[in-house]
Design a protein around this motif. Structure first.
Motif, PDB file in Angstrom:
ATOM      1  N   THR A  87       0.939  -1.197   0.071  1.00 24.22           N
ATOM      2  CA  THR A  87      -0.025   0.071   0.086  1.00 24.22           C
ATOM      3  C   THR A  87       1.115   1.402   0.112  1.00 24.22           C
ATOM      4  OG1 THR A  87      -0.121  -0.241   2.433  1.00 24.22           O
ATOM      5  CG2 THR A  87      -2.006  -1.205   1.056  1.00 24.22           C
ATOM      6  N   GLN A  89       0.391   5.712   0.298  1.00 24.55           N
ATOM      7  CA  GLN A  89      -0.564   6.747   0.236  1.00 24.55           C
ATOM      8  C   GLN A  89      -0.031   7.699  -0.669  1.00 24.55           C
ATOM      9  OE1 GLN A  89      -2.679   7.838   3.167  1.00 24.55           O
ATOM     10  NE2 GLN A  89      -2.271   5.528   3.843  1.00 24.55           N
ATOM     11  N   GLN A  91      -1.871  11.691  -2.598  1.00 30.12           N
ATOM     12  CA  GLN A  91      -2.643  12.763  -2.318  1.00 30.12           C
ATOM     13  C   GLN A  91      -3.010  13.462  -3.824  1.00 30.12           C
ATOM     14  OE1 GLN A  91       0.017  15.262   0.018  1.00 30.12           O
ATOM     15  NE2 GLN A  91      -0.805  14.659   1.828  1.00 30.12           N
ATOM     16  N   ARG A 126      -6.627  15.959  -0.609  1.00 29.88           N
ATOM     17  CA  ARG A 126      -7.240  14.744  -0.112  1.00 29.88           C
ATOM     18  C   ARG A 126      -6.057  13.457  -0.369  1.00 29.88           C
ATOM     19  NH1 ARG A 126      -9.824  10.160  -3.389  1.00 29.88           N
ATOM     20  NH2 ARG A 126      -8.858  11.233  -5.303  1.00 29.88           N
ATOM     21  N   THR A 127      -6.133  12.822   0.893  1.00 22.36           N
ATOM     22  CA  THR A 127      -4.967  11.734   0.996  1.00 22.36           C
ATOM     23  C   THR A 127      -5.652  10.559   0.732  1.00 22.36           C
ATOM     24  OG1 THR A 127      -3.806  13.158   2.493  1.00 22.36           O
ATOM     25  CG2 THR A 127      -3.112  10.707   2.424  1.00 22.36           C
ATOM     26  N   TYR A 128      -5.172   9.417   0.113  1.00 21.03           N
ATOM     27  CA  TYR A 128      -5.991   8.105   0.011  1.00 21.03           C
ATOM     28  C   TYR A 128      -4.953   7.097  -0.259  1.00 21.03           C
ATOM     29  CZ  TYR A 128      -4.752   9.433  -4.927  1.00 21.03           C
ATOM     30  OH  TYR A 128      -3.994   9.743  -6.075  1.00 21.03           O
ATOM     31  N   THR A 129      -5.272   6.024  -0.189  1.00 21.70           N
ATOM     32  CA  THR A 129      -4.276   4.963  -0.176  1.00 21.70           C
ATOM     33  C   THR A 129      -4.470   4.105  -1.368  1.00 21.70           C
ATOM     34  OG1 THR A 129      -4.412   4.435   2.224  1.00 21.70           O
ATOM     35  CG2 THR A 129      -3.434   2.778   0.987  1.00 21.70           C
ATOM     36  N   THR A 154      -7.568   2.239  -5.645  1.00 23.17           N
ATOM     37  CA  THR A 154      -7.711   3.084  -4.489  1.00 23.17           C
ATOM     38  C   THR A 154      -8.479   2.332  -3.656  1.00 23.17           C
ATOM     39  OG1 THR A 154      -7.906   5.106  -5.770  1.00 23.17           O
ATOM     40  CG2 THR A 154      -8.518   5.116  -3.604  1.00 23.17           C
ATOM     41  N   PRO A 156     -10.803   1.327  -0.975  1.00 23.16           N
ATOM     42  CA  PRO A 156     -12.037   2.022  -0.191  1.00 23.16           C
ATOM     43  C   PRO A 156     -12.111   1.502   1.157  1.00 23.16           C
ATOM     44  CG  PRO A 156     -12.661  -0.069  -1.494  1.00 23.16           C
ATOM     45  CD  PRO A 156     -11.214   0.078  -1.521  1.00 23.16           C
ATOM     46  N   ASP A 157     -12.838   2.609   1.956  1.00 25.76           N
ATOM     47  CA  ASP A 157     -12.877   2.524   3.416  1.00 25.76           C
ATOM     48  C   ASP A 157     -14.001   1.259   3.704  1.00 25.76           C
ATOM     49  OD1 ASP A 157     -11.496   4.743   3.936  1.00 25.76           O
ATOM     50  OD2 ASP A 157     -12.949   5.925   3.917  1.00 25.76           O
TER      51      ASP A 157
END
Length: 186
Positions: A87, A89, A91, A126-129, A154, A156-157
């Protein structure tokens, strides 16, 4: 103007729903895949700190794809399967502009200059994994890599959405497996 923003938001939401992982595969052109019928797991994702449920799903989905191709899991298989998860991170910047929408070049009779008006801009970080699954296959006798599949997207949560992406990525990864076979129709 608000109508255009609503339409743009709907298009972005639909594009997000239609998201499928980015998948790539590579194979050793000298490997004789018709000689392989069994496989064994050499390294499962749970041995790398991947959450147990995600690891179980990866193994289950890869096993299902290989079984669909006529391969069987065996303690002393012809092929060793190794799966890795990484993974990262990332932005992105989202900028929204607001304010009066008047002015512009040649706007109105007798007005031939640049537009005037007050407006503002708001930028959001916006920060995402981004997650990447790598599945490698090795010939047990020669200890050489014979195939690699990767799927990235990406993360998702929502675990249900993550499971759907994982399943889709692995299915796409194995759609033209073994190399030289006809891809499955969608």
């Amino acid at each position: 103007m608000k109508g255009l923003l609503v339409i743009a938001a709907i298009i972005l939401m639909l594009a997000g729903c239609a998201s499928t992982p980015t998948v790539h595969t590579d194979a050793d052109p000298t490997a004789n895949f018709s000689g392989y019928r069994t496989y064994t797991w050499l390294n499962k994702p749970d041995q790398q700190g991947v959450p147990p449920l995600a690891s179980q799903r990866i193994v289950e989905y890869v096993n299902a794809q290989l079984a669909a191709k006529g391969w069987k899991e065996s303690p002393n298989g012809d092929v060793a399967v190794v799966a890795h998860v990484a993974t990262q991170q990332q932005q992105s910047l989202d900028t929204m502009y607001s304010g009066p929408m008047y002015g512009g070049w040649g706007w109105g009779p007798g007005w031939y200059g640049g537009g005037m008006g007050m407006s503002s801009a708001t930028t959001r970080v916006r920060t995402y994994t981004v997650g990447t699954l790598v599945v490698d296959l090795f010939d047990v006798k020669t200890k050489q890599a014979i195939w690699r599949g990767t799927a990235s997207d990406t993360v998702p949560d929502d675990p249900a959405k993550g499971d759907k992406l994982l399943r889709a990525g692995i299915a796409e990864m194995f759609s033209a497996f073994p190399p030289g076979s006809v891809p499955a129709k969608k």
